[in-house]
Design a protein around this motif. Structure first.
Motif, PDB file in Angstrom:
ATOM      1  N   LEU A 135       0.833  -1.203   0.000  1.00  0.00           N
ATOM      2  CA  LEU A 135       0.000   0.000   0.000  1.00  0.00           C
ATOM      3  C   LEU A 135       0.865   1.249   0.000  1.00  0.00           C
ATOM      4  O   LEU A 135       0.545   2.239  -0.686  1.00  0.00           O
ATOM      5  CB  LEU A 135      -0.938   0.001   1.204  1.00  0.00           C
ATOM      6  CG  LEU A 135      -1.860   1.218   1.328  1.00  0.00           C
ATOM      7  CD1 LEU A 135      -2.723   1.377   0.078  1.00  0.00           C
ATOM      8  CD2 LEU A 135      -2.730   1.116   2.574  1.00  0.00           C
ATOM      9  N   VAL A 136       1.953   1.242   0.752  1.00  0.00           N
ATOM     10  CA  VAL A 136       2.874   2.380   0.759  1.00  0.00           C
ATOM     11  C   VAL A 136       3.389   2.645  -0.658  1.00  0.00           C
ATOM     12  O   VAL A 136       3.409   3.789  -1.124  1.00  0.00           O
ATOM     13  CB  VAL A 136       4.055   2.131   1.717  1.00  0.00           C
ATOM     14  CG1 VAL A 136       5.147   3.188   1.516  1.00  0.00           C
ATOM     15  CG2 VAL A 136       3.573   2.151   3.162  1.00  0.00           C
ATOM     16  N   ARG A 137       3.804   1.599  -1.358  1.00  0.00           N
ATOM     17  CA  ARG A 137       4.301   1.763  -2.731  1.00  0.00           C
ATOM     18  C   ARG A 137       3.211   2.284  -3.655  1.00  0.00           C
ATOM     19  O   ARG A 137       3.464   3.132  -4.518  1.00  0.00           O
ATOM     20  CB  ARG A 137       4.851   0.427  -3.253  1.00  0.00           C
ATOM     21  CG  ARG A 137       6.150  -0.018  -2.594  1.00  0.00           C
ATOM     22  CD  ARG A 137       6.804  -1.152  -3.376  1.00  0.00           C
ATOM     23  NE  ARG A 137       5.964  -2.359  -3.377  1.00  0.00           N
ATOM     24  CZ  ARG A 137       6.050  -3.318  -2.467  1.00  0.00           C
ATOM     25  NH1 ARG A 137       6.919  -3.217  -1.473  1.00  0.00           N
ATOM     26  NH2 ARG A 137       5.278  -4.387  -2.546  1.00  0.00           N
ATOM     27  N   LEU A 138       1.988   1.785  -3.458  1.00  0.00           N
ATOM     28  CA  LEU A 138       0.867   2.235  -4.297  1.00  0.00           C
ATOM     29  C   LEU A 138       0.617   3.723  -4.125  1.00  0.00           C
ATOM     30  O   LEU A 138       0.436   4.460  -5.106  1.00  0.00           O
ATOM     31  CB  LEU A 138      -0.392   1.434  -3.939  1.00  0.00           C
ATOM     32  CG  LEU A 138      -1.698   1.871  -4.624  1.00  0.00           C
ATOM     33  CD1 LEU A 138      -1.609   1.644  -6.132  1.00  0.00           C
ATOM     34  CD2 LEU A 138      -2.883   1.113  -4.039  1.00  0.00           C
ATOM     35  N   LEU A 139       0.626   4.194  -2.876  1.00  0.00           N
ATOM     36  CA  LEU A 139       0.356   5.604  -2.615  1.00  0.00           C
ATOM     37  C   LEU A 139       1.503   6.489  -3.081  1.00  0.00           C
ATOM     38  O   LEU A 139       1.283   7.569  -3.651  1.00  0.00           O
ATOM     39  CB  LEU A 139       0.092   5.817  -1.124  1.00  0.00           C
ATOM     40  CG  LEU A 139      -1.180   5.176  -0.559  1.00  0.00           C
ATOM     41  CD1 LEU A 139      -1.267   5.414   0.944  1.00  0.00           C
ATOM     42  CD2 LEU A 139      -2.415   5.719  -1.248  1.00  0.00           C
ATOM     43  N   GLU A 140       2.730   6.051  -2.845  1.00  0.00           N
ATOM     44  CA  GLU A 140       3.878   6.892  -3.185  1.00  0.00           C
ATOM     45  C   GLU A 140       4.032   7.102  -4.687  1.00  0.00           C
ATOM     46  O   GLU A 140       4.637   8.089  -5.101  1.00  0.00           O
ATOM     47  CB  GLU A 140       5.152   6.278  -2.609  1.00  0.00           C
ATOM     48  CG  GLU A 140       5.267   6.425  -1.097  1.00  0.00           C
ATOM     49  CD  GLU A 140       6.576   5.880  -0.561  1.00  0.00           C
ATOM     50  OE1 GLU A 140       7.017   6.357   0.506  1.00  0.00           O
ATOM     51  OE2 GLU A 140       7.159   4.981  -1.207  1.00  0.00           O
ATOM     52  N   ARG A 141       3.493   6.198  -5.498  1.00  0.00           N
ATOM     53  CA  ARG A 141       3.612   6.390  -6.941  1.00  0.00           C
ATOM     54  C   ARG A 141       2.516   7.307  -7.484  1.00  0.00           C
ATOM     55  O   ARG A 141       2.565   7.724  -8.633  1.00  0.00           O
ATOM     56  CB  ARG A 141       3.582   5.047  -7.665  1.00  0.00           C
ATOM     57  CG  ARG A 141       2.211   4.398  -7.797  1.00  0.00           C
ATOM     58  CD  ARG A 141       2.329   3.038  -8.425  1.00  0.00           C
ATOM     59  NE  ARG A 141       1.020   2.441  -8.672  1.00  0.00           N
ATOM     60  CZ  ARG A 141       0.835   1.163  -8.987  1.00  0.00           C
ATOM     61  NH1 ARG A 141       1.888   0.352  -9.080  1.00  0.00           N
ATOM     62  NH2 ARG A 141      -0.380   0.688  -9.205  1.00  0.00           N
ATOM     63  N   GLN A 142       1.535   7.665  -6.636  1.00  0.00           N
ATOM     64  CA  GLN A 142       0.503   8.606  -7.052  1.00  0.00           C
ATOM     65  C   GLN A 142       0.955  10.037  -6.752  1.00  0.00           C
ATOM     66  O   GLN A 142       1.574  10.305  -5.716  1.00  0.00           O
ATOM     67  CB  GLN A 142      -0.818   8.331  -6.318  1.00  0.00           C
ATOM     68  CG  GLN A 142      -1.535   7.087  -6.789  1.00  0.00           C
ATOM     69  CD  GLN A 142      -2.930   6.964  -6.185  1.00  0.00           C
ATOM     70  OE1 GLN A 142      -3.395   5.872  -5.907  1.00  0.00           O
ATOM     71  NE2 GLN A 142      -3.602   8.088  -5.997  1.00  0.00           N
ATOM     72  N   LYS A 143       0.616  10.918  -7.637  1.00  0.00           N
ATOM     73  CA  LYS A 143       0.981  12.324  -7.476  1.00  0.00           C
ATOM     74  C   LYS A 143       0.315  12.908  -6.235  1.00  0.00           C
ATOM     75  O   LYS A 143      -0.862  12.688  -5.984  1.00  0.00           O
ATOM     76  CB  LYS A 143       0.566  13.118  -8.722  1.00  0.00           C
ATOM     77  CG  LYS A 143       1.052  14.556  -8.721  1.00  0.00           C
ATOM     78  CD  LYS A 143       0.690  15.240 -10.027  1.00  0.00           C
ATOM     79  CE  LYS A 143       1.193  16.674 -10.055  1.00  0.00           C
ATOM     80  NZ  LYS A 143       0.857  17.360 -11.338  1.00  0.00           N
ATOM     81  N   GLY A 144       1.081  13.652  -5.469  1.00  0.00           N
ATOM     82  CA  GLY A 144       0.556  14.332  -4.288  1.00  0.00           C
ATOM     83  C   GLY A 144       0.919  13.669  -2.982  1.00  0.00           C
ATOM     84  O   GLY A 144       1.020  14.334  -1.952  1.00  0.00           O
ATOM     85  N   TRP A 145       1.130  12.334  -3.005  1.00  0.00           N
ATOM     86  CA  TRP A 145       1.483  11.620  -1.777  1.00  0.00           C
ATOM     87  C   TRP A 145       2.992  11.736  -1.566  1.00  0.00           C
ATOM     88  O   TRP A 145       3.771  10.907  -2.014  1.00  0.00           O
ATOM     89  CB  TRP A 145       1.052  10.165  -1.865  1.00  0.00           C
ATOM     90  CG  TRP A 145      -0.429   9.985  -1.994  1.00  0.00           C
ATOM     91  CD1 TRP A 145      -1.152  10.024  -3.155  1.00  0.00           C
ATOM     92  CD2 TRP A 145      -1.367   9.768  -0.945  1.00  0.00           C
ATOM     93  NE1 TRP A 145      -2.490   9.831  -2.893  1.00  0.00           N
ATOM     94  CE2 TRP A 145      -2.657   9.673  -1.539  1.00  0.00           C
ATOM     95  CE3 TRP A 145      -1.258   9.629   0.442  1.00  0.00           C
ATOM     96  CZ2 TRP A 145      -3.808   9.456  -0.795  1.00  0.00           C
ATOM     97  CZ3 TRP A 145      -2.411   9.415   1.184  1.00  0.00           C
ATOM     98  CH2 TRP A 145      -3.658   9.330   0.572  1.00  0.00           C
TER      99      TRP A 145
END
Length: 302
Positions: A135-145
């Motif tokens: 989940l951390v990797r998923l969020l970090e690859r999204q812009k803004g996180w």
């Protein structure tokens, strides 16, 4: 006879709420600071600094799943005095037989629930020990996180910031592969240059969440935590939540406007205040006692 004590009934209600929350893959704020600034007739910025709790990745969810696989006898009571008594062997055998008869049905339900949860978490399997890292990797690859750190037991410390135009609606959080079931903040644009801003995730109890009716008005994890805290307070424990693992919601939400914009409606306690740049500011202090979701209607001029 066999009955439920008030404490057991309350626990059963909470577990039912958890089951509903799990079916919706609920997220909830913990401690946070959030701001939405309308910086111009066609621009805005948004930030969220603090905790986000994912129930599906917590020990609480694991406990709920485990409880479905463990036989626990119900209490027995005297038919005349209604005082709790020791169950007879026949009563225990009857309860056990009923439990055993439902084994296949429970196993099938658990399998379907696991599949549904994985689908609702963008393909992440909550049972996987590395689910939090994924989940951390998923969020970090999204812009803004800009920062995502797992603090343990489903609680993540995040730093989110974005800026964009007022050419589209906005919602936070919006996670790839996740259904947008319980937004913390949403901005809906209207004709005539108006923006309706709601923050349904920043209220422990509100009717904006579609699950609220089924949960007795408790439309969020924060609502469940608040209900647990109220129970704990009644037993001389006003500070500690009665539901372990669910962080208490505590923070501030601020809306700032640029000069020339008009605030048509809001539900703050004190109304708008002037800012140094000639605009206005609305501020809500959020706690487990917050019952109304922050809302405002603003003419942006865009």
């Amino acid at each position: 006879m066999t009955m439920f004590s008030p404490i057991r009934l309350r626990a059963a209600a909470l577990l039912a709420g958890f089951a509903l929350a799990l079916s919706g893959c609920f997220m909830s704020p913990g401690k946070f600071t959030s701001e939405l600034a309308l910086t111009g007739p066609d621009s805005f910025t948004f930030s969220y600094e603090g905790e986000i709790f994912f129930l599906g990745l917590s020990k609480l969810a694991q406990m709920g799943a485990a409880s479905e696989e463990t036989f626990t006898p119900e209490a027995c009571f005297n038919d005349e005095t209604y005082e709790e008594r020791e169950c007879t062997k026949d009563e225990l055998d009857s309860q056990r037989a009923e439990w055993d008869a439902g084994a296949a049905e429970r196993a099938e339900k658990a399998k379907k629930d696991a599949q549904a949860m994985k689908a609702m978490m963008g393909g992440i399997d909550p049972a996987d020990p590395k689910a939090s890292e994924e989940l951390v990797r998923l969020l970090e690859r999204q812009k803004g996180w800009n920062r995502v750190v797992h603090k343990g037991d489903g609680v993540f410390e995040v730093s989110f910031a974005t800026q964009s135009t007022l050419g589209h609606d906005f919602m936070f959080p919006l996670i790839e592969g996740f259904p947008p079931l319980n937004p913390f903040v949403q901005m809906i644009l209207r004709d005539s240059g108006q923006a309706r801003i709601n923050a349904p995730g920043f209220a422990a109890q509100n009717g904006d969440n579609p699950m609220a009716g089924m949960m007795g008005g408790m439309g969020s994890l924060a609502g469940l935590a608040a209900m647990g805290a109220a129970d704990g307070a009644g037993e001389g424990n006003a500070e500690a939540p009665a539901i372990p693992g669910v962080p208490m919601m505590e923070g501030t939400f601020t809306i700032r406007t640029a000069p020339g914009m008009r605030i048509l409606a809001n539900n703050t306690d004190e109304g708008p205040s002037a800012t140094t740049n000639g605009g206005e500011e609305l501020r809500w202090t959020i706690s487990p006692r917050t019952t109304q979701a922050p809302t405002a209607l603003i003419v942006t001029g865009g």
